[in-house]
Design an enzyme around this catalytic site. Structure first.
Site, PDB file in Angstrom:
ATOM      1  N   GLY A 180       1.073  -8.421  15.243  1.00 57.21           N
ATOM      2  CA  GLY A 180       2.410  -7.846  15.182  1.00 57.21           C
ATOM      3  C   GLY A 180       3.471  -8.879  15.553  1.00 57.21           C
ATOM      4  O   GLY A 180       3.390  -9.487  16.616  1.00 57.21           O
ATOM      5  N   ASN A 225       4.884  -1.826  11.492  1.00 59.90           N
ATOM      6  CA  ASN A 225       4.235  -1.170  12.621  1.00 59.90           C
ATOM      7  C   ASN A 225       5.236  -0.289  13.343  1.00 59.90           C
ATOM      8  O   ASN A 225       5.991  -0.752  14.191  1.00 59.90           O
ATOM      9  CB  ASN A 225       3.688  -2.246  13.555  1.00 59.90           C
ATOM     10  CG  ASN A 225       3.109  -1.679  14.827  1.00 59.90           C
ATOM     11  OD1 ASN A 225       2.999  -0.460  14.990  1.00 59.90           O
ATOM     12  ND2 ASN A 225       2.746  -2.554  15.748  1.00 59.90           N
ATOM     13  N   GLY A 255     -11.462   1.440  18.230  1.00 60.94           N
ATOM     14  CA  GLY A 255     -12.918   1.354  18.195  1.00 60.94           C
ATOM     15  C   GLY A 255     -13.557   2.588  17.573  1.00 60.94           C
ATOM     16  O   GLY A 255     -12.866   3.533  17.192  1.00 60.94           O
ATOM     17  N   CYS A 284       3.892   1.279  17.861  1.00 63.35           N
ATOM     18  CA  CYS A 284       4.075   0.618  19.161  1.00 63.35           C
ATOM     19  C   CYS A 284       3.885   1.509  20.373  1.00 63.35           C
ATOM     20  O   CYS A 284       4.833   1.808  21.059  1.00 63.35           O
ATOM     21  CB  CYS A 284       5.446  -0.032  19.235  1.00 63.35           C
ATOM     22  SG  CYS A 284       6.799   1.081  18.844  1.00 63.35           S
TER      23      CYS A 284
HETATM   24  C1  LIG Z   1      -6.155  -5.807  21.151  1.00 61.77           C
HETATM   25  C2  LIG Z   1      -5.461  -5.067  20.057  1.00 61.77           C
HETATM   26  C3  LIG Z   1      -4.195  -5.461  19.621  1.00 61.77           C
HETATM   27  C4  LIG Z   1      -3.538  -4.778  18.616  1.00 61.77           C
HETATM   28  N1  LIG Z   1      -2.306  -5.204  18.193  1.00 61.77           N
HETATM   29  C5  LIG Z   1      -1.697  -4.571  17.145  1.00 61.77           C
HETATM   30  C6  LIG Z   1      -0.475  -5.054  16.616  1.00 61.77           C
HETATM   31  O1  LIG Z   1       0.066  -6.050  17.047  1.00 61.77           O
HETATM   32  N2  LIG Z   1       0.106  -4.372  15.586  1.00 61.77           N
HETATM   33  C7  LIG Z   1      -0.481  -3.245  15.052  1.00 61.77           C
HETATM   34  O2  LIG Z   1       0.067  -2.651  14.119  1.00 61.77           O
HETATM   35  N3  LIG Z   1      -1.657  -2.782  15.515  1.00 61.77           N
HETATM   36  C8  LIG Z   1      -2.271  -3.424  16.548  1.00 61.77           C
HETATM   37  N4  LIG Z   1      -3.488  -2.958  17.005  1.00 61.77           N
HETATM   38  C9  LIG Z   1      -4.094  -1.789  16.367  1.00 61.77           C
HETATM   39  C10 LIG Z   1      -5.104  -2.220  15.304  1.00 61.77           C
HETATM   40  O3  LIG Z   1      -4.495  -2.946  14.293  1.00 61.77           O
HETATM   41  C11 LIG Z   1      -5.826  -1.002  14.695  1.00 61.77           C
HETATM   42  O4  LIG Z   1      -4.870  -0.156  14.083  1.00 61.77           O
HETATM   43  C12 LIG Z   1      -6.581  -0.210  15.735  1.00 61.77           C
HETATM   44  O5  LIG Z   1      -7.175  -1.074  16.671  1.00 61.77           O
HETATM   45  C13 LIG Z   1      -7.661   0.688  15.134  1.00 61.77           C
HETATM   46  O6  LIG Z   1      -8.630  -0.064  14.460  1.00 61.77           O
HETATM   47  P1  LIG Z   1     -10.059  -0.467  15.134  1.00 61.77           P
HETATM   48  O7  LIG Z   1     -10.620   0.784  15.696  1.00 61.77           O
HETATM   49  O8  LIG Z   1     -10.851  -1.051  14.024  1.00 61.77           O
HETATM   50  O9  LIG Z   1      -9.748  -1.454  16.196  1.00 61.77           O
HETATM   51  C14 LIG Z   1      -4.152  -3.645  18.027  1.00 61.77           C
HETATM   52  C15 LIG Z   1      -5.425  -3.250  18.441  1.00 61.77           C
HETATM   53  C16 LIG Z   1      -6.082  -3.937  19.442  1.00 61.77           C
HETATM   54  C17 LIG Z   1      -7.453  -3.480  19.866  1.00 61.77           C
END
Ligand SMILES: Cc1cc2nc3c(=O)[nH]c(=O)nc-3n(C[C@H](O)[C@H](O)[C@H](O)COP(=O)(O)O)c2cc1C
Ligand SMILES: Cc1cc2nc3c(=O)[nH]c(=O)nc-3n(C[C@H](O)[C@H](O)[C@H](O)COP(=O)(O)OP(=O)(O)OC[C@H]3O[C@@H](n4cnc5c(N)ncnc54)[C@H](O)[C@@H]3O)c2cc1C
Ligand SMILES: Cc1cc2nc3c(=O)[nH]c(=O)nc-3n(C[C@H](O)[C@H](O)[C@H](O)COP(=O)(O)OP(=O)(O)OC[C@H]3O[C@@H](n4cnc5c(N)ncnc54)[C@H](O)[C@@H]3O)c2cc1C
Ligand SMILES: Cc1cc2nc3c(=O)[nH]c(=O)nc-3n(C[C@H](O)[C@H](O)[C@H](O)COP(=O)(O)O)c2cc1C
Ligand code: FES
Ligand code: FES
Lengths: 305, 270, 305, 270
Positions: free
Chosen positions: A47, A128, A218, A131
């Site tokens: 992001g 995004n 997750g 937030c």
């Molecule tokens: C450590 C971390 C940082 C993240 N930073 C962002 C971000 O900067 N912008 C965003 O839109 N989503 C962010 N997310 C959300 C992920 O892009 C994703 O939508 C979310 O983790 C669900 O997917 P997953 O279960 O495969 O992790 C972040 C997730 C994690 C775990």
């Protein structure tokens, strides 16, 4: 890779539907130690905000059953550094670059979008609006259809590239949110961002995260993501990028059945740095087992029965 | 840094809840690293392994454990860890001949290339922070550098590795209840006559804070090994940052997993 | 059991804070094969409706990472059978009996509440306004503050016993929902019910559940439950019963820190039929480790730091 | 019904993806069953065990597996299962001397007390539905009852337990590709000359549906063993219901885990 995995997101063609979820892959530099990023369908960067952000205090991470919560707080070097240092480096991999754009007010979202969409190597903006980890200046872009609509419209006006809006799952009615941003001009949707969660430390009796609340990601959230995509798919005609707990090619197929046209893998990268190339490899087998020629045939199939 | 499968050679409790596990490099994760060179596995003292303790999604994240010892001839690597919660409990259940999925070696490690051979080094370890100092001590002693080790424990029953360090030089021991060594903290083991050039420390935050404070305005140099909760373990997620002096890093933070876990002691804000 | 575990929910005193979550313990008859129910702090029975309900078609259950989704559809024999056959049998255990009341319209909720609260052995009503698994006659009690407020008020008017309202987590703003039902007269809150989720079967390409959507329960939802309780605790002065993924005494302590005054254990009963007596046994140790005399000292402590 | 710890005595693949596991009753879960009698463990044919395959929350739910054989003298119980997904894969990884957490025996089992000793019984099993019929066959044969078994497989390489049934009476085999027995389904094994009093069947839904249809309007009696996705496994959650003829049960449903898994074949709506 054979063209069986090729998918389209509007006018953008991806050689396969697998890309990292924003924030879970940095700017890709760390994963180059493991494999060549050109294997991926696209890359989605952390992001990016107008100014540099130093993020939240630590601890920023805690574990939960089959999941984790994070409160990174959008730490990033700011749009200009991303344009100067990260995009040129990423362009060597010849895959579409998607920039996740974050902000606190309409003005800074718009400014980041303007600057980033002027970079010729950038293929798409992912807006995004969720937030959960930063104070959003009192404006609830992610949970109020009207402000989300207006933000999307404002960003669309300046963007030279397609704009996908990344939806927050922390809402009563995800369909209304989706419809609002699509009416605002969104070229597609990314679903879902993290759910808001927390943990407590029995020793200190405090929330584990310094920020108290964090975003739950997750495998734990997978059934919620599938449900939301399934519901939204019937109500919009733009493509959906599925996100939430994906760890395998089988998971990818489930997201396609629900209505996704591509997917992002987030937290699973932390568990297995090779997870994305592994999934790309396994997808062929899964398509064979399902008797499917091209993966995009599966999009929304879960509705057809 | 690479993902390896390692074969468990030994995994046994050496003192109450403290385990020693020895792993032998079995294979690089090749299925997807195809065509790439088999990277040399050459861990440095102060680096850590990031270990998958479950083959299902619970517990989800890997566990970081420092390298206690490494033998390049046999490619055997030894870790010493305390059973803390679910993750380390599962690690303790791995049996000989099981395979462990690890990423590593990760982090920067202790800097010691510049240490003069006539220098006198002090290593200060508290509790489960002690293990990584052993591999460092061995490397220093091998170069003919004189090492004094200060070890702090809760009590005699929690003490471990004392003999190992004794074979490398002077060792002083303290314990909170006085059941072994002097009663007190490792700081009580430091006397005015001690003249050390450089220190390396790893242990509880309170201990490292006290050391930082004690020596901040002196001529001594030193390095601190930090812990932080990790996501990716390789620098991608910004999960494990530590505040650093803005005069040293303009961003005001560094990543424990990637820029650390070892930091110059004047650099970090604890 | 020592009085260290004693808690109060308004005027109702429980000898310990552990009770089953509605729908996960039937009417208790099956678990009597394992232990004496009098060990529990209270018993909460299956969601009870005015008429008998036969529930949804099968499959009704699917697994998800560290969780499960169900679409039982409120199968139950109807309030009159519950009054005639189940309550008298349950009264032998000499623990408070809490009846989970469900319905589709205000009228049937009110009628069930009237009938059940006239039964002297019933100590409390838990108003299930969430019902994600049954078609709710178009009325969204669980997600609309206004209708939830009115329903609570209507039920309170007829009920002779305290009314706890069980909140749905599928909302943007859980605090507003909580405040609405408290203003409607709720004597307490039960939080949370299941999140809406789904899974797909790759072989059939259909949703796994015949009902398509189901309620997500189990450890996966714990961080979301903790967050919602934590947020609501600061805004209401009624007691909260914590629910969501509890599997251990440590989990119970976390829920207390977040703001719970008692807890319910649901899905974990399926994994370990002895889980509730085990938790009751373990709680003493956890209180010792935390240096706490009475468990109720922990309620909301997570806010104090 | 009780929660037991059982010691794994053997766990091996007997044919492609099909495993046989033998468990010995180790102890009743006593910690909380204190003061209660040690319930007699006496499983009946057609009952099942509800097995915990993981000690963490993933996979979360237990797995139901039917009883293949039981020896009261040694209190050894044997199950035969196919590795299907994550849960059965984990079950296949249990090693000799590991302990397994099981609830059981659950369900009603096959009713056979009323079967006359001069009766002729047919057992019809398809694929992984075959194992529970073996314990039943043994019990019937022990009472001097004549048993014919019809076994259906996909192909020769998927076939198993044929010899075991052969030692108990006549066996007929079919396979979809004709690589073992006749080509076709178990239904093709039935001839007009067959005169059976009662049938017991377990296998794929399509097979059991076809059998139900075939014999619905005949004089034969029979029992069907069903599968359904389970939550509690003991009758508390209403997760595993099956539709039944309202003339037989006014509610119109029964629970597979508690009222079943075995049902009178005219009773259930498949
Ligand atoms: C450590 C971390 C940082 C993240 N930073 C962002 C971000 O900067 N912008 C965003 O839109 N989503 C962010 N997310 C959300 C992920 O892009 C994703 O939508 C979310 O983790 C669900 O997917 P997953 O279960 O495969 O992790 C972040 C997730 C994690 C775990
Ligand atoms: C660079 C580094 C090196 C380490 N070296 C060693 C070592 O050599 N020997 C040893 O015994 N321990 C070491 N630790 C600490 C060890 O990683 C934790 O004790 C372990 O992760 C606890 O996991 P658990 O599941 O048993 O405990 P839980 O408390 O159940 O863990 C819950 C979560 O918190 C995280 N966590 C808990 N404690 C810590 C901690 N102190 N630091 C970082 N994350 C934590 C876990 O990774 C997990 O995600 C090291 C930590 C770091 C960061
Ligand atoms: C009463 C009963 C007796 C059984 N006896 C046997 C036996 O003797 N041998 C044998 O090999 N199998 C038997 N089964 C089927 C066995 O329970 C499933 O194959 C097993 O649960 C699959 O789990 P998995 O994790 O490997 O597969 P997955 O497909 O990963 O399971 C996912 C989920 O679906 C459930 N599930 C999957 N298949 C079935 C099924 N057929 N029935 C019920 N739930 C299912 C699982 O329990 C789990 O919750 C029996 C099932 C029942 C209900
Ligand atoms: C099989 C099943 C049936 C349920 N039935 C009901 C019900 O009838 N009424 C109700 O209010 N909640 C019902 N619930 C929700 C639980 O009471 C509880 O709120 C939820 O499962 C979260 O707790 P857990 O994670 O401990 O299971 C049901 C849950 C499950 C799993
Ligand atoms: S753990 Fe991800 S940056 Fe350090
Ligand atoms: S599985 Fe719960 S009633 Fe059968």
């Amino acid at each position: 890779m054979s063209s069986r995995l090729q998918v389209k997101l509007g006018d953008l063609t991806l050689k396969n539907p697998i890309m990292p979820a924003s924030g879970c892959f940095g700017f890709g530099r760390e994963y180059v130690n493991f494999y060549n990023l050109s294997k991926l369908g696209a890359i989605v960067v952390k992001g990016t905000t107008l100014e540099e952000r130093i993020g939240n205090p630590t601890p920023r991470i805690a574990e939960t059953p089959s999941g984790m919560i994070n409160s990174i707080g959008l730490q990033n070097p700011g749009v200009d550094v991303v344009i100067k240092e990260e995009i040129p480096w990423l362009s060597q991999f010849n895959i579409p670059i998607i920039v996740n754009v974050a902000g606190t007010m309409t003005e800074d979202y718009v400014e980041v979008a303007r600057r980033i969409s002027n970079v010729s190597e950038v293929s798409m903006i992912e807006l995004n609006i969720s937030c959960p980890n930063v104070k959003c200046g009192g404006i609830t872009f992610g949970t109020d259809p009207k402000t989300a609509h207006e933000l999307t419209k404002a960003v669309k006006e300046v963007s030279k590239v397609p704009v996908f809006v990344k939806l927050s799952p922390n809402v009563t009615d995800i369909v209304t949110m989706a419809e609002a941003v699509v009416e605002g001009g969104a070229d597609g949707l990314s679903m879902i961002n993290t759910l808001i969660g927390m943990r407590f430390d029995l020793k200190t009796r405090k929330p584990v995260l310094a920020n108290k609340l964090g975003g739950l990601s997750g495998p734990a959230i997978k059934p919620i993501a599938l449900r939301m995509i399934y519901e939204v798919y019937k109500h919009v005609s733009v493509p959906i990028i599925g996100i939430g707990g994906i760890t395998s090619a089988e998971d990818v197929a489930e997201f396609f059945l629900a209505g996704a046209s591509a997917v992002q893998v987030g937290t699973a990268n932390f568990v297995d740095p090779y997870i994305m190339p592994k999934i790309i490899q396994d997808l062929e087998r899964v398509l064979d087992e399902m008797g499917v020629n091209n993966i995009s045939e599966l999009t929304g199939e879960g509705w057809n029965y | 840094m690479e993902q390896y499968l390692m074969r468990v050679k030994e995994n046994k409790e050496i003192t109450d809840k403290i385990y020693k596990i020895t792993l032998k490099l079995k294979e690089i994760n090749r299925s997807l690293a195809q065509g790439r060179q088999n990277k040399l596995f050459s861990p440095r003292p102060g680096q850590f392994l990031y270990i998958r303790v479950s083959d299902v999604t619970e517990p989800l994240l890997r566990r970081p454990i420092s390298i206690y010892d490494y033998d390049p001839d046999t490619t055997q690597i030894t870790l010493v860890y305390r059973v803390q919660g679910e993750g380390t409990k599962r690690l303790s259940q791995f049996k000989v001949d099981d395979d462990l999925d690890v990423i590593g070696p990760l982090g920067n490690g202790f800097p010691y290339d510049q240490i003069a051979t006539n220098a006198h080094i002090v290593l200060i370890g508290g509790g489960i922070g002690i293990p990584p100092l052993y591999y460092l001590a061995k490397e220093l002693v091998e170069r003919g550098i004189k090492v004094t080790t200060l070890l702090g424990f809760q009590s005699k029953k929690d003490s471990f590795l004392i003999n190992e360090f004794l074979s490398l030089g002077e060792v002083r021991v303290s314990s909170m209840d006085g059941s072994i060594g002097i009663r007190g903290t490792v700081l009580d083991l430091i006397t005015d006559r001690d003249k050390w050039d450089t220190f390396y420390t790893c242990g509880p935050m309170t201990m490292m804070k006290a050391i930082q404070e004690k020596w901040l305005n002196t001529a001594i140099d030193g390095y601190i090994s930090l812990e932080e909760r990790m996501g990716c373990g390789i620098g991608a997620c910004y999960g494990c940052v530590v505040k650093v002096d803005k005069k040293i890093d303009k961003r005001g933070y560094k990543k424990v997993c990637f820029d650390g876990p070892v930091f110059y002691f004047r650099e970090v804000i604890l």
